[in-house]
Write a protein that holds these residues in place. Structure first.
Motif, PDB file in Angstrom:
ATOM      1  N   ALA A   1      18.943 -12.730 -11.056  1.00 33.00           N
ATOM      2  CA  ALA A   1      18.574 -12.469  -9.657  1.00 33.00           C
ATOM      3  C   ALA A   1      17.423 -13.369  -9.221  1.00 33.00           C
ATOM      4  CB  ALA A   1      18.207 -11.002  -9.492  1.00 33.00           C
ATOM      5  N   ALA A   2      16.397 -13.482 -10.057  1.00 29.40           N
ATOM      6  CA  ALA A   2      15.245 -14.324  -9.716  1.00 29.40           C
ATOM      7  C   ALA A   2      15.639 -15.788  -9.641  1.00 29.40           C
ATOM      8  CB  ALA A   2      14.133 -14.118 -10.735  1.00 29.40           C
ATOM      9  N   ALA A   3      16.529 -16.237 -10.529  1.00 29.75           N
ATOM     10  CA  ALA A   3      16.971 -17.633 -10.513  1.00 29.75           C
ATOM     11  C   ALA A   3      17.704 -17.967  -9.219  1.00 29.75           C
ATOM     12  CB  ALA A   3      17.876 -17.904 -11.718  1.00 29.75           C
TER      13      ALA A   3
ATOM     14  N   ILE B   1      16.831 -12.973  -1.449  1.00 28.84           N
ATOM     15  CA  ILE B   1      17.196 -11.955  -2.449  1.00 28.84           C
ATOM     16  C   ILE B   1      18.719 -11.818  -2.535  1.00 28.84           C
ATOM     17  CG2 ILE B   1      17.031  -9.519  -3.060  1.00 28.84           C
ATOM     18  CD1 ILE B   1      14.308  -9.488  -1.593  1.00 28.84           C
ATOM     19  N   PRO B   2      19.291 -11.954  -3.741  1.00 26.52           N
ATOM     20  CA  PRO B   2      20.748 -11.911  -3.871  1.00 26.52           C
ATOM     21  C   PRO B   2      21.305 -10.499  -3.927  1.00 26.52           C
ATOM     22  CG  PRO B   2      19.760 -12.298  -6.003  1.00 26.52           C
ATOM     23  CD  PRO B   2      18.623 -12.281  -5.009  1.00 26.52           C
TER      24      PRO B   2
ATOM     25  N   GLY C   1       8.482 -14.476  -3.585  1.00 26.03           N
ATOM     26  CA  GLY C   1       9.313 -13.285  -3.738  1.00 26.03           C
ATOM     27  C   GLY C   1      10.167 -13.250  -4.989  1.00 26.03           C
ATOM     28  N   ALA C   2      10.105 -14.297  -5.824  1.00 29.37           N
ATOM     29  CA  ALA C   2      10.952 -14.315  -7.023  1.00 29.37           C
ATOM     30  C   ALA C   2      10.564 -13.209  -8.001  1.00 29.37           C
ATOM     31  CB  ALA C   2      10.874 -15.677  -7.706  1.00 29.37           C
ATOM     32  N   GLY C   3       9.267 -12.990  -8.172  1.00 29.13           N
ATOM     33  CA  GLY C   3       8.819 -11.916  -9.058  1.00 29.13           C
ATOM     34  C   GLY C   3       9.234 -10.546  -8.546  1.00 29.13           C
TER      35      GLY C   3
END
Length: 304
Positions: free
Chosen positions: A275-277, A289-290, A246-248
């Protein structure tokens, strides 16, 4: 429809997450007692990422008339997403993704489309939503015909049209003509360009057909090439990854949220990268997810 910022057209799946020491090869059986159930689907993930990143968000998609559909919509509502137009399909189950995650935080995913495959065309109400969108973000886990129609509707109304071409498929000329931004990872970029090369070379080739190209490079960062401008490239923050699932999608949703908020090019990339980090340091897709305040703090830490 008024007051719309971001519309996400895409898939929603229940994720069955299986933790393994290593992902098995062909014909191999691997035992584990570590599994979990979560929410996912590229459309769902990107919608929640955009909403948590601060953008008013509408989701257009389909889930089954089942408990899994309730499970998916509950998380979208909690994120503040408008789910008024999400379809409940009586004769197909909600989509399911089987996600294998190994000890190095790498993953392999198999998706059973279910209700997502029933999104064959747009309704009049969905077209009206798209005509009011500042930006449309799509992926390729729903039928291509609907992606084509949504892009055309949004473009005609003056909205900003973004395609995250994943999982990759050949992109019809009709779709290309209505895109403002194509977002791909390095593997997808090579397929879209029809060649190998550096990220800069791939972006230049793709940019002959699409106004803006954004290539995500995982731990190596990202590259934005806008037609007529020099490329903008940033490095990814150095973090210890726990799960890259889900990072992408987190990057994509946060990037579009930053775009409609009016951030400059560098700022958009930094916001999405932060956000991805944060996401890769947490397990799960939606769970990782932040929110906007976390992202803003991370931008200051990672890029100040």
């Amino acid at each position: 429809m008024s007051g719309v910022s971001v519309v996400i057209l895409g898939s929603a799946n229940v994720d069955v997450i299986i933790e393994l020491d290593r992902i098995p090869g062909p014909g191999e059986t691997v035992l584990t007692d570590a599994s979990d159930r979560g929410r996912g689907g590229k459309g769902n993930n990107q919608a929640i990422a955009a909403a948590r990143a601060g953008a008013p968000t509408v989701f257009l998609g389909a889930v089954g008339a089942d408990e899994s559909g309730d499970f998916l919509l509950e998380a979208q509502r909690e994120a503040g997403i408008d789910v008024t137009h999400v379809r409940r399909i009586e004769d197909a189950p909600s989509g399911t993704a089987y996600v294998m995650v190994d000890s190095r935080a790498e993953n392999a995913i198999v998706v059973v489309a279910g209700a997502n495959g029933q999104l064959l065309s747009l309704t009049d109400a969905e077209r009206e939503v798209l005509r009011g969108a500042d930006a449309l973000l799509m992926q390729l886990e729903v039928p291509m015909a609907t992606v084509l129609e949504a892009a055309a509707q949004t473009k005609r109304a003056g909205g900003y049209v973004v395609l995250n071409a994943a999982p990759y498929a050949e992109l019809p000329d009709e779709l290309i003509a209505n895109l403002d931004l194509l977002m791909v990872n390095e593997h997808e970029a090579a397929l879209a360009a029809g060649r190998s090369g550096t990220p800069e070379e791939l972006a230049a080739t793709i940019g002959e057909r699409v106004p803006d190209v954004l290539i995500t490079l995982g731990a190596a960062g990202s590259l934005l090439q806008r037609r007529g401008s020099d490329p903008v490239r940033i490095n990814a923050p150095k973090v210890d990854a726990v799960d890259t699932t889900g990072a992408g999608d987190t990057f994509a949703g946060a990037y579009v949220a930053a775009t409609v908020a009016g951030l400059p090019e560098q700022g958009r990339l930094e916001y999405a990268a932060a956000a991805a980090a944060l996401a890769v340091q947490r397990p799960g897709a939606v769970a990782s997810i932040p929110r906007a305040d976390e992202i803003q703090d991370a931008v200051r830490r990672y890029f100040a």
